[in-house]
Design a protein around this motif. Structure first.
Motif, PDB file in Angstrom:
ATOM      1  N   ALA A 119       0.739  -1.234   0.052  1.00 15.46           N
ATOM      2  CA  ALA A 119       0.008   0.093  -0.079  1.00 15.46           C
ATOM      3  C   ALA A 119       0.728   1.276  -0.079  1.00 15.46           C
ATOM      4  CB  ALA A 119      -0.860  -0.012   1.094  1.00 15.46           C
ATOM      5  N   ASN A 120       1.790   1.251   0.782  1.00 13.38           N
ATOM      6  CA  ASN A 120       2.667   2.499   0.845  1.00 13.38           C
ATOM      7  C   ASN A 120       3.827   2.757  -0.262  1.00 13.38           C
ATOM      8  OD1 ASN A 120       2.360   3.756   3.468  1.00 13.38           O
ATOM      9  ND2 ASN A 120       2.428   1.760   4.374  1.00 13.38           N
ATOM     10  N   LEU A 121       4.009   1.877  -0.998  1.00 13.21           N
ATOM     11  CA  LEU A 121       4.764   1.594  -2.118  1.00 13.21           C
ATOM     12  C   LEU A 121       3.786   2.091  -3.343  1.00 13.21           C
ATOM     13  CD1 LEU A 121       7.254   0.885  -3.979  1.00 13.21           C
ATOM     14  CD2 LEU A 121       6.330  -1.316  -4.106  1.00 13.21           C
ATOM     15  N   ALA A 122       2.642   1.784  -3.405  1.00 13.29           N
ATOM     16  CA  ALA A 122       1.669   2.339  -4.305  1.00 13.29           C
ATOM     17  C   ALA A 122       1.360   3.985  -4.089  1.00 13.29           C
ATOM     18  CB  ALA A 122       0.231   1.907  -4.531  1.00 13.29           C
ATOM     19  N   GLN A 123       1.398   4.277  -2.684  1.00 17.30           N
ATOM     20  CA  GLN A 123       1.090   5.831  -2.445  1.00 17.30           C
ATOM     21  C   GLN A 123       2.333   6.493  -2.874  1.00 17.30           C
ATOM     22  OE1 GLN A 123      -0.078   6.161   1.727  1.00 17.30           O
ATOM     23  NE2 GLN A 123      -0.828   3.845   1.349  1.00 17.30           N
ATOM     24  N   VAL A 124       3.561   5.991  -2.716  1.00 17.47           N
ATOM     25  CA  VAL A 124       4.852   6.825  -2.881  1.00 17.47           C
ATOM     26  C   VAL A 124       5.110   6.910  -4.181  1.00 17.47           C
ATOM     27  CG1 VAL A 124       6.527   5.088  -2.898  1.00 17.47           C
ATOM     28  CG2 VAL A 124       7.133   7.388  -2.001  1.00 17.47           C
ATOM     29  N   ILE A 125       4.631   6.066  -5.232  1.00 20.67           N
ATOM     30  CA  ILE A 125       4.596   6.127  -6.704  1.00 20.67           C
ATOM     31  C   ILE A 125       3.891   6.925  -7.054  1.00 20.67           C
ATOM     32  CG2 ILE A 125       4.485   4.865  -8.709  1.00 20.67           C
ATOM     33  CD1 ILE A 125       5.424   2.357  -7.530  1.00 20.67           C
ATOM     34  N   VAL A 126       2.734   7.222  -6.589  1.00 22.80           N
ATOM     35  CA  VAL A 126       1.702   8.222  -7.076  1.00 22.80           C
ATOM     36  C   VAL A 126       2.096   9.598  -6.557  1.00 22.80           C
ATOM     37  CG1 VAL A 126      -0.118   6.550  -7.711  1.00 22.80           C
ATOM     38  CG2 VAL A 126      -0.240   7.883  -5.398  1.00 22.80           C
ATOM     39  N   ARG A 127       2.842   9.778  -5.582  1.00 25.01           N
ATOM     40  CA  ARG A 127       2.975  11.057  -5.207  1.00 25.01           C
ATOM     41  C   ARG A 127       4.115  11.766  -6.480  1.00 25.01           C
ATOM     42  NH1 ARG A 127       2.521  12.467   0.098  1.00 25.01           N
ATOM     43  NH2 ARG A 127       3.677  14.152  -0.122  1.00 25.01           N
ATOM     44  N   GLN A 128       4.644  10.989  -7.181  1.00 22.13           N
ATOM     45  CA  GLN A 128       5.326  11.542  -8.444  1.00 22.13           C
ATOM     46  C   GLN A 128       4.303  11.958  -9.623  1.00 22.13           C
ATOM     47  OE1 GLN A 128       8.014   8.392  -9.309  1.00 22.13           O
ATOM     48  NE2 GLN A 128       9.585   9.529  -8.693  1.00 22.13           N
ATOM     49  N   HIS A 129       4.421  13.170 -10.060  1.00 23.50           N
ATOM     50  CA  HIS A 129       3.629  13.750 -11.149  1.00 23.50           C
ATOM     51  C   HIS A 129       3.464  12.706 -12.220  1.00 23.50           C
ATOM     52  CE1 HIS A 129       1.349  16.721 -13.132  1.00 23.50           C
ATOM     53  NE2 HIS A 129       2.110  16.424 -14.232  1.00 23.50           N
TER      54      HIS A 129
END
Length: 296
Positions: free
Chosen positions: A124-134
Motif C-alpha cells: 500500500a505504501n509503495l503504491a502511494q509513494v509512486i503516485v506522489r510523483q507527478h
C-alpha cells in the motif's frame, strides 16, 4: 505470383545463356495463397480484450470513493513528508525504477513467507509513494482472497472486488475504486469465496490484467503468504517481479529461504526488511527513524 516468378526466372536463364554464363539457383519463394478466414473469426475478434480504454473512460466509469485511511500505517495520505518509514519507501521506489531501466517491469507481486509480516503495509505504501510523483498512475490489487486486509488499511469497501470479477459477476470498472489520492486506484479482494486457487486460475485474472494494464504505470499485487497456501505461486505467473517482505527478529530464515524457492523461475526484485527498531537504522541520525528498510 508463381507465373510471374517463373517468367522472370526463364528470362534470367535466357539472358545468362546468351552471355555464356550460368545462373545461381534461387531459393524458391513460397507462393502466396488466399487466406480463407474461418466464419467464427469475427466472433473471436468481438470477445478479445479491449485495448481501447482511455484514462477518461477510467475516470468516468470509476467514480470517486470515500476512503478513511489508517493514519498509523498509511504514510502518504498526510502532508507530513518525514513520517517514520517514508524515506525508505522513496528509496524503494527509486530502486525499482533503476531495475525498470534494464528490463520490462510493471506488474509487481508483494508477498511474504508467513502472515503478519507487513506485505500489505509495504504494498500500500509503495503504491502511494509512486503516485506522489507527478503523472504516475498505480493500480493496487488485494489478491488475498482468503484473508483480505488491504481495504482496512485504506478505509475502503471490501466489495465488490477481485473475487466478484473472477466469478464473472462484475466488470473491471465495477470492482475498481479511486480514493482521495490522485492516480491511485484500488481493487479490493471482494466477497468471501471458496476455492481461491481455482478462481485465480480460471482465466479471468489474465483477462483483467490485459484490459487494465495499458492504463497504469505500475500494478502492485498484494498476495497471501507463501508458506501456508499455494495462491502466491499462481499469482506470480501474472507478475514480472517478486518483492519479498520479511519481518525483523520474527521471520525464520529457513522459511524465508523456502518461500524464495517457490519463485526460482521468477525475478526476485529484492527483500524488504520490515519492523526494524528506529534506533537501529543508520538513517535515523538524519530524521525520525524508520519502520522498514529495503534491499533491492
Amino acid at each position: 505470383m508463381s507465373r510471374i516468378h517463373d517468367a522472370l526466372k526463364r528470362a534470367e536463364q535466357e539472358r545468362a545463356t546468351s552471355m555464356g554464363g550460368s545462373v545461381e539457383p534461387t531459393l524458391a519463394q513460397p507462393e502466396l495463397q488466399p487466406v480463407n478466414m474461418p466464419e467464427h473469426a469475427h466472433t473471436q475478434t468481438a470477445v478479445m480484450p479491449s485495448s481501447g480504454f482511455s484514462y477518461e473512460t477510467l475516470l468516468a466509469r470509476c467514480p470517486l470513493s470515500k476512503w478513511n485511511p489508517d493514519e498509523r500505517t498509511m504514510l502518504f495520505f498526510q502532508d507530513d513528508e518525514n513520517r517514520r518509514g517514508a524515506e525508505e519507501f522513496r528509496t524503494l521506489r527509486s530502486r525499482l525504477y533503476q531495475i525498470r531501466e534494464k528490463m520490462p517491469l510493471k506488474r509487481i507481486m508483494v508477498t511474504s513467507a508467513l502472515p503478519k509480516e507487513g506485505k500489505s503495509f509495504v504494498a500500500a505504501n509503495l503504491a502511494q509513494v509512486i503516485v506522489r510523483q507527478h503523472g504516475r498512475r498505480v493500480l493496487l490489487v488485494d489478491a488475498d482472497l482468503r484473508s483480505p486486509g488491504m481495504h482496512r488499511h485504506l478505509g475502503a469497501s471490501q466489495t465488490p472486488g477481485l473475487s466478484d470479477y473472477l466469478l464473472g459477476e462484475c466488470d473491471e470498472f465495477a470492482v475498481m475504486q479511486r480514493g482521495p489520492m490522485e492516480n491511485l486506484f484500488f481493487i479490493p479482494a471482494g466477497k468471501q469465496a471458496s476455492g481461491a486457487p481455482e478462481l485465480l486460475a480460471n482465466g479471468r485474472l489474465k483477462l483483467l490484467m490485459q484490459r487494465v494494464e495499458p492504463l497504469f504505470d505500475w500494478i502492485i499485487i498484494d498476495t497471501p503468504p507463501v508458506i501456508p497456501v499455494a495462491d502466491s505461486t499462481l499469482l506470480a505467473n501474472f507478475c514480472e517481479g517478486v518483492l519479498m517482505v520479511v519481518r525483523s527478529n520474527s521471520t525464520p530464515s529457513d522459511l524465508a529461504r523456502k518461500a524464495r524457492e517457490e519463485f526460482q523461475d521468477k525475478l526476485l526484485l529484492g527483500v524488504v526488511l520490515n519492523g526494524i527498531p528506529a534506533d537501529q537504522l543508520p538513517q535515523s541520525r538524519y530524521y525520525y527513524g524508520d519502520a522498514v528498510t529495503s534491499h533491492v
